[in-house]
Scaffold this motif. Structure first.
Motif, mmCIF file in Angstrom:
data_model
loop_
_atom_site.group_PDB
_atom_site.id
_atom_site.type_symbol
_atom_site.label_atom_id
_atom_site.label_comp_id
_atom_site.label_asym_id
_atom_site.label_seq_id
_atom_site.Cartn_x
_atom_site.Cartn_y
_atom_site.Cartn_z
ATOM 1 N N LEU A 97 23.701 -10.174 -18.578
ATOM 2 C CA LEU A 97 24.364 -10.763 -17.588
ATOM 3 C C LEU A 97 25.843 -10.571 -17.447
ATOM 4 N N VAL A 98 26.779 -10.614 -16.702
ATOM 5 C CA VAL A 98 28.054 -10.712 -16.630
ATOM 6 C C VAL A 98 28.636 -11.624 -15.777
ATOM 7 N N LEU A 99 29.880 -11.942 -16.171
ATOM 8 C CA LEU A 99 30.733 -13.224 -15.172
ATOM 9 C C LEU A 99 31.104 -12.309 -13.958
ATOM 10 N N GLN A 100 31.380 -13.187 -12.782
ATOM 11 C CA GLN A 100 31.568 -12.586 -11.512
ATOM 12 C C GLN A 100 33.156 -12.434 -11.743
ATOM 13 N N ASP A 101 33.461 -11.073 -11.177
ATOM 14 C CA ASP A 101 34.919 -10.368 -11.320
ATOM 15 C C ASP A 101 35.313 -10.403 -9.903
ATOM 16 N N ASN A 102 36.217 -11.137 -9.222
ATOM 17 C CA ASN A 102 36.354 -10.894 -7.908
ATOM 18 C C ASN A 102 37.337 -9.685 -7.617
ATOM 19 N N ALA A 103 38.144 -9.448 -8.711
ATOM 20 C CA ALA A 103 38.885 -8.371 -8.496
ATOM 21 C C ALA A 103 38.067 -6.966 -8.220
ATOM 22 N N LYS A 104 37.178 -6.915 -9.236
ATOM 23 C CA LYS A 104 36.083 -5.600 -8.921
ATOM 24 C C LYS A 104 35.515 -5.530 -7.522
ATOM 25 N N ILE A 105 34.897 -6.772 -7.384
ATOM 26 C CA ILE A 105 34.013 -6.768 -6.212
ATOM 27 C C ILE A 105 34.832 -6.764 -4.998
ATOM 28 N N LEU A 106 36.077 -7.216 -4.662
ATOM 29 C CA LEU A 106 36.856 -7.244 -3.511
ATOM 30 C C LEU A 106 37.668 -5.893 -3.390
ATOM 31 N N GLY A 107 38.225 -5.276 -4.366
ATOM 32 C CA GLY A 107 38.905 -3.942 -4.263
ATOM 33 C C GLY A 107 40.388 -4.524 -4.239
ATOM 34 N N LEU A 108 41.111 -3.557 -3.638
ATOM 35 C CA LEU A 108 42.737 -3.771 -3.347
ATOM 36 C C LEU A 108 43.165 -4.914 -2.491
ATOM 37 N N PRO A 109 43.904 -5.489 -2.809
ATOM 38 C CA PRO A 109 44.558 -6.523 -2.075
ATOM 39 C C PRO A 109 44.763 -6.034 -0.697
ATOM 40 N N GLY A 110 44.658 -7.051 0.540
ATOM 41 C CA GLY A 110 44.903 -6.221 1.810
ATOM 42 C C GLY A 110 44.842 -7.560 2.835
ATOM 43 N N ALA A 111 45.681 -7.422 3.977
ATOM 44 C CA ALA A 111 45.575 -8.391 4.997
ATOM 45 C C ALA A 111 44.082 -8.573 5.218
ATOM 46 N N ASP A 112 43.190 -7.840 5.316
ATOM 47 C CA ASP A 112 41.827 -8.187 5.620
ATOM 48 C C ASP A 112 40.996 -8.962 4.440
ATOM 49 N N LEU A 113 41.617 -9.189 3.267
ATOM 50 C CA LEU A 113 40.900 -10.022 2.204
ATOM 51 C C LEU A 113 41.746 -11.420 2.444
ATOM 52 N N ARG A 114 40.809 -12.661 2.334
ATOM 53 C CA ARG A 114 41.297 -13.666 2.730
ATOM 54 C C ARG A 114 40.842 -14.892 1.731
ATOM 55 N N ASN A 115 41.580 -15.405 0.763
ATOM 56 C CA ASN A 115 40.827 -16.514 0.048
ATOM 57 C C ASN A 115 40.800 -17.732 0.679
ATOM 58 N N VAL A 116 39.651 -18.226 1.236
ATOM 59 C CA VAL A 116 39.562 -19.474 2.017
ATOM 60 C C VAL A 116 38.668 -20.319 1.175
ATOM 61 N N ASP A 117 39.535 -21.426 0.424
ATOM 62 C CA ASP A 117 39.296 -22.164 -0.439
ATOM 63 C C ASP A 117 39.988 -23.440 -0.539
ATOM 64 N N VAL A 118 40.152 -24.395 -1.224
ATOM 65 C CA VAL A 118 40.724 -25.663 -1.597
ATOM 66 C C VAL A 118 41.676 -24.927 -2.696
ATOM 67 N N THR A 119 42.762 -25.801 -2.809
ATOM 68 C CA THR A 119 43.672 -25.526 -3.986
ATOM 69 C C THR A 119 43.315 -26.497 -4.966
ATOM 70 N N LEU A 120 43.762 -26.159 -6.426
ATOM 71 C CA LEU A 120 43.378 -27.203 -7.391
ATOM 72 C C LEU A 120 43.890 -28.485 -7.295
ATOM 73 N N SER A 121 44.862 -28.662 -6.498
ATOM 74 C CA SER A 121 45.506 -30.092 -6.345
ATOM 75 C C SER A 121 44.672 -30.659 -5.239
ATOM 76 N N GLU A 122 44.151 -29.826 -4.342
ATOM 77 C CA GLU A 122 43.432 -30.570 -3.381
ATOM 78 C C GLU A 122 41.974 -30.964 -4.034
ATOM 79 N N LEU A 123 41.324 -30.237 -4.915
ATOM 80 C CA LEU A 123 40.033 -30.504 -5.352
ATOM 81 C C LEU A 123 40.145 -31.676 -6.509
ATOM 82 N N LEU A 124 41.295 -31.528 -7.257
ATOM 83 C CA LEU A 124 41.512 -32.869 -8.167
ATOM 84 C C LEU A 124 41.916 -34.181 -7.362
#
Length: 242
Positions: A97-124
């Motif tokens: 088994l391998v660790l999830q690698d978003n860079a390989k899964i998502l491909g090149l950056p672009g306007a159609d890719l959006r990180n929708v999540d909390v920030t570390l400060s929000e989480l803490l």
């Protein structure tokens, strides 16, 4: 008698794990005018699983969909160069088994890719404060993941197989999110799921692919349906991560 039952359970753990395989879901919803496809994820899986998800992402991007993905954003500059804890414990979950690698899964950056999540400060900020240390109490040395990995590596093969089976059974019974939402804090669950649902609502007229942890999938669906009952499933399939 009790000891015999315990030994019997340990011996049969691999058979129990095979009867309760870990399955992730790929759900497609529609409100009648557009689609939302959600692929449940897990941090450690087979390379084949991640390649299949990468192919899905590439196809949806080619078709003009938006892709929302999970990933706590480090806004505090706390870079970490140590081995990822999931990678450290991967052998205890399965071989190869391998660790999830978003860079390989998502491909090149672009306007159609959006990180929708909390920030570390929000989480803490959403986590409870740590208790003040009792300086008079004897300080216990924490048990590290590296030590746990060393212990696992030292086990004989038959014992390693049963440890893996126990982990797989635990994941298979908890990844639905039902139990996780009872014990995890809203900063880890609800806040993130509501953010994804709102982002989908705001992306009017556009199909969306959501790549997110399995325990969040049903909750995101529930938030969407609560805001607009027109959302309903088109298909739900199970996908094996390993």
């Amino acid at each position: 008698m009790i000891a015999g039952i315990g030994i019997g359970i340990v011996v049969t753990l691999p058979f129990i794990a095979s009867a309760l395989p870990l399955e992730l879901t790929r759900v497609t919803l529609t409100d009648g005018s557009r689609q939302v496809e959600m692929q449940g994820m897990i941090h450690i899986a087979s390379p084949e699983f991640y390649r299949d998800v990468a192919d899905l992402v590439a196809k949806r991007r080619t078709d003009g969909w938006l892709v929302f993905y999970e990933g706590v954003r480090d806004d505090l500059g706390r870079g970490n160069t140590e081995i990822h804890p999931y990678e450290m414990m991967a052998p205890a979950l399965g071989e190869g088994l391998v660790l999830q690698d978003n860079a390989k899964i998502l491909g090149l950056p672009g306007a159609d890719l959006r990180n929708v999540d909390v920030t570390l400060s929000e989480l803490l900020a959403g986590l409870p404060p740590l208790p003040s240390p009792d300086h008079d109490a004897p300080q216990e040395v924490p048990f590290t993941l590296a030590e746990a990995r060393e212990m696992f590596d030292a086990l004989p093969g038959w014992a390693q197989r049963r440890v893996r089976a126990a982990y797989q059974i635990l994941l298979a019974t908890t990844t639905s999110g039902r139990y996780a939402h009872q014990v995890l804090l809203p900063a880890i669950t609800t806040l993130r799921e509501q953010r994804v649902a709102r982002a989908i609502e705001d992306a009017q007229g556009v199909n969306v692919l959501v790549i997110y942890g399995q325990l969040h999938i049903n909750a995101i669906w529930a938030h969407l349906s609560a805001a607009d009952p027109a959302w309903h499933p088109l298909s739900t399939i199970s996908v094996r991560p390993f």
